[in-house]
Design an enzyme around this catalytic site. Sequence first.
Site, PDB file in Angstrom:
ATOM      1  N   ASP A   1      -5.314 -74.497  92.004  1.00 34.11           N
ATOM      2  CA  ASP A   1      -5.028 -73.199  91.382  1.00 34.11           C
ATOM      3  C   ASP A   1      -3.520 -72.988  91.276  1.00 34.11           C
ATOM      4  O   ASP A   1      -2.807 -72.993  92.282  1.00 34.11           O
ATOM      5  CB  ASP A   1      -5.638 -72.087  92.250  1.00 34.11           C
ATOM      6  CG  ASP A   1      -5.427 -70.711  91.652  1.00 34.11           C
ATOM      7  OD1 ASP A   1      -6.358 -70.209  91.000  1.00 34.11           O
ATOM      8  OD2 ASP A   1      -4.325 -70.140  91.820  1.00 34.11           O
TER       9      ASP A   1
ATOM     10  N   TYR B   1       4.130 -69.006  89.122  1.00 32.91           N
ATOM     11  CA  TYR B   1       4.472 -69.702  90.369  1.00 32.91           C
ATOM     12  C   TYR B   1       5.634 -70.685  90.163  1.00 32.91           C
ATOM     13  O   TYR B   1       6.253 -71.117  91.140  1.00 32.91           O
ATOM     14  CB  TYR B   1       3.281 -70.484  90.943  1.00 32.91           C
ATOM     15  CG  TYR B   1       2.047 -69.674  91.280  1.00 32.91           C
ATOM     16  CD1 TYR B   1       2.082 -68.286  91.384  1.00 32.91           C
ATOM     17  CD2 TYR B   1       0.828 -70.313  91.501  1.00 32.91           C
ATOM     18  CE1 TYR B   1       0.940 -67.568  91.685  1.00 32.91           C
ATOM     19  CE2 TYR B   1      -0.317 -69.600  91.813  1.00 32.91           C
ATOM     20  CZ  TYR B   1      -0.260 -68.228  91.902  1.00 32.91           C
ATOM     21  OH  TYR B   1      -1.396 -67.532  92.198  1.00 32.91           O
TER      22      TYR B   1
ATOM     23  N   LYS C   1      -2.692 -69.301  85.177  1.00 38.21           N
ATOM     24  CA  LYS C   1      -2.757 -67.864  84.864  1.00 38.21           C
ATOM     25  C   LYS C   1      -1.531 -67.506  84.049  1.00 38.21           C
ATOM     26  O   LYS C   1      -0.452 -68.058  84.280  1.00 38.21           O
ATOM     27  CB  LYS C   1      -2.747 -67.023  86.157  1.00 38.21           C
ATOM     28  CG  LYS C   1      -3.625 -67.579  87.256  1.00 38.21           C
ATOM     29  CD  LYS C   1      -3.602 -66.720  88.502  1.00 38.21           C
ATOM     30  CE  LYS C   1      -4.273 -67.446  89.656  1.00 38.21           C
ATOM     31  NZ  LYS C   1      -3.440 -68.462  90.321  1.00 38.21           N
TER      32      LYS C   1
ATOM     33  N   HIS D   1      -3.328 -62.853  84.578  1.00 42.57           N
ATOM     34  CA  HIS D   1      -2.904 -62.797  85.979  1.00 42.57           C
ATOM     35  C   HIS D   1      -3.020 -61.388  86.581  1.00 42.57           C
ATOM     36  O   HIS D   1      -3.411 -61.235  87.737  1.00 42.57           O
ATOM     37  CB  HIS D   1      -1.463 -63.320  86.091  1.00 42.57           C
ATOM     38  CG  HIS D   1      -1.115 -63.870  87.442  1.00 42.57           C
ATOM     39  ND1 HIS D   1      -0.184 -64.855  87.624  1.00 42.57           N
ATOM     40  CD2 HIS D   1      -1.577 -63.566  88.682  1.00 42.57           C
ATOM     41  CE1 HIS D   1      -0.087 -65.133  88.922  1.00 42.57           C
ATOM     42  NE2 HIS D   1      -0.923 -64.369  89.577  1.00 42.57           N
TER      43      HIS D   1
END
Length: 277
Positions: A47, A52, A77, A110
């Site tokens: 994931d 990120y 996401k 997200h």
Amino acid sequence: MSTSPTVLPLNTGSSIPLIGLGTSPLTDEEVAPAVVTAVEAGYRHIDTAARYGNERGVGEGVRRSGIPREQLFITTKLDGVFQGDDRAIGGLDESLERLGLDYVDLLLIHWPLPQRGQYVSTWHTFEKLFAAGKARAIGLSNFKPDHVATLVREAEVLPAVNQVQLSPYTPRLAERRANDLHGIVTESWSPIGAGNDLLSAPAIVAIAERIGKTPAQVVLRWHVQQSLVAIPKSANPKRIAQNIEVFDFELTAADLSSIAALDKGPAAGVDSDVSGH
Ligand code: A2P
């Protein structure tokens, strides 16, 4: 010893592994070896998210692992930068380029960011990406029941999952009921509490000691035994391996009710009516 199922069906006809590797806040350099370790330990689900900043490292780890692409389930996401005006089309292309992939198994909005009023139009863009095969499943993250209800009223493709912050401290019962109503799988982020004191809660420690498992394994078993997909993050090889060894034991009804007593109420978790990116 009997083994319980390790995957859950999605409303796309495909399935999702119940345990995945969470990757926030690992950097590209940290995440690549973590992905290799995870695949060696049996993970088939990773994931990540555009936000990120580690999709290149995830892609690098996937290639280094040598596992055939089709055996992996990879989620990314798209955050608020990509909401509205079909921005998600370019956003997913950029994510795929960083990952070195030509599709993801699951693409999530997200955060709902309800104050912007764009999640329904973003969903319609996601439906295009689903139709194009660039996202094999599409879903939501951090959506509250009223956001889900609004989206489902307008959707042509139902969300496959809703990934929310969920642990015994914040069990999100209302969210789970709303997801269940629409056949949406609930996924848990920060499933073991993201470094808070959940793993030393006396109820968890007592069960762990009785059955000879670690507190993290008890909590992760609590998720999967309730058909919640969990994505524990770890960069530590021993803990990565430990976190997927949760399919050869069961919690009793008494265990589940002592864990249920840890619920700190909705105010203890993030509120995506007011926060998100
Ligand atoms: P580390 O990366 O050093 O293993 P969550 O996924 O709920 O956000 O929790 C992540 C946090 O929990 C990280 O700090 C991670 O640290 C730690 N962690 C992950 N797996 C375990 C485990 N099996 N036992 C104890 N702590 C763990």
